[in-house]
Design a protein around this motif. Structure first.
Motif, PDB file in Angstrom:
ATOM      1  N   SER A  83      17.004  -5.583   1.545  1.00 13.44           N
ATOM      2  CA  SER A  83      18.010  -5.841   0.504  1.00 13.44           C
ATOM      3  C   SER A  83      17.394  -5.739  -0.885  1.00 13.44           C
ATOM      4  O   SER A  83      17.583  -6.618  -1.740  1.00 13.44           O
ATOM      5  CB  SER A  83      18.635  -7.227   0.704  1.00 13.44           C
ATOM      6  N   LEU A  84      16.667  -4.679  -1.098  1.00 17.53           N
ATOM      7  CA  LEU A  84      15.938  -4.536  -2.359  1.00 17.53           C
ATOM      8  C   LEU A  84      16.881  -4.387  -3.548  1.00 17.53           C
ATOM      9  O   LEU A  84      17.966  -3.785  -3.444  1.00 17.53           O
ATOM     10  CB  LEU A  84      14.992  -3.341  -2.277  1.00 17.53           C
ATOM     11  N   LYS A  85      16.438  -4.934  -4.674  1.00 20.28           N
ATOM     12  CA  LYS A  85      17.209  -4.915  -5.914  1.00 20.28           C
ATOM     13  C   LYS A  85      16.395  -4.184  -6.986  1.00 20.28           C
ATOM     14  O   LYS A  85      15.164  -4.143  -6.915  1.00 20.28           O
ATOM     15  CB  LYS A  85      17.484  -6.340  -6.374  1.00 20.28           C
ATOM     16  N   PRO A  86      17.061  -3.656  -7.986  1.00 16.91           N
ATOM     17  CA  PRO A  86      16.314  -2.996  -9.065  1.00 16.91           C
ATOM     18  C   PRO A  86      15.256  -3.908  -9.688  1.00 16.91           C
ATOM     19  O   PRO A  86      14.190  -3.427 -10.101  1.00 16.91           O
ATOM     20  CB  PRO A  86      17.410  -2.634 -10.065  1.00 16.91           C
ATOM     21  N   GLU A  87      15.538  -5.195  -9.735  1.00 18.19           N
ATOM     22  CA  GLU A  87      14.566  -6.122 -10.325  1.00 18.19           C
ATOM     23  C   GLU A  87      13.334  -6.347  -9.456  1.00 18.19           C
ATOM     24  O   GLU A  87      12.402  -7.023  -9.876  1.00 18.19           O
ATOM     25  CB  GLU A  87      15.233  -7.472 -10.658  1.00 18.19           C
ATOM     26  N   ASP A  88      13.336  -5.804  -8.256  1.00 23.38           N
ATOM     27  CA  ASP A  88      12.135  -5.843  -7.412  1.00 23.38           C
ATOM     28  C   ASP A  88      11.149  -4.727  -7.780  1.00 23.38           C
ATOM     29  O   ASP A  88      10.028  -4.691  -7.259  1.00 23.38           O
ATOM     30  CB  ASP A  88      12.498  -5.712  -5.937  1.00 23.38           C
ATOM     31  N   THR A  89      11.567  -3.852  -8.655  1.00 19.01           N
ATOM     32  CA  THR A  89      10.692  -2.759  -9.079  1.00 19.01           C
ATOM     33  C   THR A  89       9.447  -3.311  -9.756  1.00 19.01           C
ATOM     34  O   THR A  89       9.534  -4.095 -10.702  1.00 19.01           O
ATOM     35  CB  THR A  89      11.435  -1.827 -10.046  1.00 19.01           C
ATOM     36  N   TYR A 109     -10.084 -11.244  -3.466  1.00 20.84           N
ATOM     37  CA  TYR A 109     -10.263  -9.811  -3.639  1.00 20.84           C
ATOM     38  C   TYR A 109      -8.887  -9.169  -3.724  1.00 20.84           C
ATOM     39  O   TYR A 109      -7.930  -9.638  -3.090  1.00 20.84           O
ATOM     40  CB  TYR A 109     -11.049  -9.211  -2.463  1.00 20.84           C
ATOM     41  N   TRP A 110      -8.816  -8.075  -4.480  1.00 23.01           N
ATOM     42  CA  TRP A 110      -7.526  -7.452  -4.761  1.00 23.01           C
ATOM     43  C   TRP A 110      -7.494  -5.989  -4.324  1.00 23.01           C
ATOM     44  O   TRP A 110      -8.499  -5.286  -4.421  1.00 23.01           O
ATOM     45  CB  TRP A 110      -7.233  -7.522  -6.263  1.00 23.01           C
ATOM     46  N   GLY A 111      -6.307  -5.570  -3.886  1.00 24.16           N
ATOM     47  CA  GLY A 111      -6.076  -4.159  -3.617  1.00 24.16           C
ATOM     48  C   GLY A 111      -5.749  -3.419  -4.895  1.00 24.16           C
ATOM     49  O   GLY A 111      -5.611  -4.023  -5.967  1.00 24.16           O
ATOM     50  N   GLN A 112      -5.583  -2.117  -4.789  1.00 26.54           N
ATOM     51  CA  GLN A 112      -5.425  -1.284  -5.969  1.00 26.54           C
ATOM     52  C   GLN A 112      -3.999  -1.267  -6.518  1.00 26.54           C
ATOM     53  O   GLN A 112      -3.785  -0.775  -7.609  1.00 26.54           O
ATOM     54  CB  GLN A 112      -5.846   0.170  -5.664  1.00 26.54           C
ATOM     55  N   GLY A 113      -3.051  -1.806  -5.788  1.00 26.03           N
ATOM     56  CA  GLY A 113      -1.668  -1.803  -6.257  1.00 26.03           C
ATOM     57  C   GLY A 113      -0.908  -0.593  -5.747  1.00 26.03           C
ATOM     58  O   GLY A 113      -1.446   0.515  -5.688  1.00 26.03           O
ATOM     59  N   THR A 114       0.338  -0.825  -5.404  1.00 26.93           N
ATOM     60  CA  THR A 114       1.202   0.260  -4.957  1.00 26.93           C
ATOM     61  C   THR A 114       2.578   0.072  -5.596  1.00 26.93           C
ATOM     62  O   THR A 114       3.096  -1.039  -5.663  1.00 26.93           O
ATOM     63  CB  THR A 114       1.307   0.303  -3.416  1.00 26.93           C
ATOM     64  N   LEU A 115       3.137   1.157  -6.101  1.00 25.41           N
ATOM     65  CA  LEU A 115       4.375   1.078  -6.870  1.00 25.41           C
ATOM     66  C   LEU A 115       5.598   1.098  -5.962  1.00 25.41           C
ATOM     67  O   LEU A 115       5.723   1.964  -5.085  1.00 25.41           O
ATOM     68  CB  LEU A 115       4.453   2.248  -7.854  1.00 25.41           C
ATOM     69  N   VAL A 116       6.468   0.129  -6.185  1.00 28.48           N
ATOM     70  CA  VAL A 116       7.763   0.088  -5.516  1.00 28.48           C
ATOM     71  C   VAL A 116       8.835   0.244  -6.584  1.00 28.48           C
ATOM     72  O   VAL A 116       8.891  -0.543  -7.527  1.00 28.48           O
ATOM     73  CB  VAL A 116       7.952  -1.247  -4.764  1.00 28.48           C
ATOM     74  N   THR A 117       9.654   1.265  -6.424  1.00 31.35           N
ATOM     75  CA  THR A 117      10.724   1.526  -7.376  1.00 31.35           C
ATOM     76  C   THR A 117      12.062   1.457  -6.660  1.00 31.35           C
ATOM     77  O   THR A 117      12.274   2.166  -5.662  1.00 31.35           O
ATOM     78  CB  THR A 117      10.574   2.919  -8.019  1.00 31.35           C
ATOM     79  N   VAL A 118      12.926   0.586  -7.154  1.00 29.16           N
ATOM     80  CA  VAL A 118      14.257   0.428  -6.569  1.00 29.16           C
ATOM     81  C   VAL A 118      15.267   0.977  -7.579  1.00 29.16           C
ATOM     82  O   VAL A 118      15.492   0.382  -8.633  1.00 29.16           O
ATOM     83  CB  VAL A 118      14.566  -1.038  -6.242  1.00 29.16           C
ATOM     84  N   SER A 119      15.837   2.116  -7.226  1.00 26.31           N
ATOM     85  CA  SER A 119      16.725   2.784  -8.167  1.00 26.31           C
ATOM     86  C   SER A 119      17.647   3.738  -7.429  1.00 26.31           C
ATOM     87  O   SER A 119      17.272   4.313  -6.404  1.00 26.31           O
ATOM     88  CB  SER A 119      15.909   3.559  -9.200  1.00 26.31           C
ATOM     89  N   SER A 120      18.840   3.905  -7.956  1.00 34.16           N
ATOM     90  CA  SER A 120      19.774   4.865  -7.384  1.00 34.16           C
ATOM     91  C   SER A 120      19.658   6.210  -8.105  1.00 34.16           C
ATOM     92  O   SER A 120      20.341   7.160  -7.752  1.00 34.16           O
ATOM     93  CB  SER A 120      21.198   4.324  -7.472  1.00 34.16           C
TER      94      SER A 120
END
Length: 120
Positions: A83-89, A109-120
């Motif tokens: 149920s992803l929302k644009p604000e989850d981007t 310790y941290w991972g490098q990050g991965t981009l999640v984009t919620v958009s129509s």
């Protein structure tokens, strides 16, 4: 020690996506694992965390939509996002509180990050 994140991408509002993270290296033990996220112009915030025994903690605005899980044998943590929302981007960062061989205590310790984009 390395945390390698995978998954992420573009999804439409209401859709689902998973991100995963694998820890590798000279790891003696892992305590809490989890995910933070950072949206453009905002501070990094905790999304969810999971203890070694499986106890979970979620940010208020993802409760009921996101599910965190881990595999202790594989040293992985995953986040299923429904149920992803644009604000989850945001860029999603995994972390692990772990101890490496030769050290005394536990460190994040941290991972490098991965981009999640919620958009129509």
């Amino acid at each position: 020690v390395q945390l390698q994140a995978s998954g992420g991408g573009l999804v439409q509002p209401g859709g689902s996506l998973s991100v995963s993270c694998a820890a590798s290296g000279s790891i003696l033990g892992i305590n809490t694992m989890g995910w933070y996220r950072q949206a453009p112009g905002k501070q990094r915030e905790l999304v969810a965390s999971i203890a070694t025994a499986g106890n979970t903690n979620y940010a208020y605005d993802v409760k009921g939509r996101f599910t965190i899980s881990r595999d202790n044998a594989k040293k992985t943590v995953s986040l299923r996002m429904n149920s992803l929302k644009p604000e989850d981007t945001a860029v999603y960062y995994c972390y692990a509180n772990l101890r490496v061989y030769g050290s005394i205590g536990y460190t994040n310790y941290w991972g490098q990050g991965t981009l999640v984009t919620v958009s129509s």
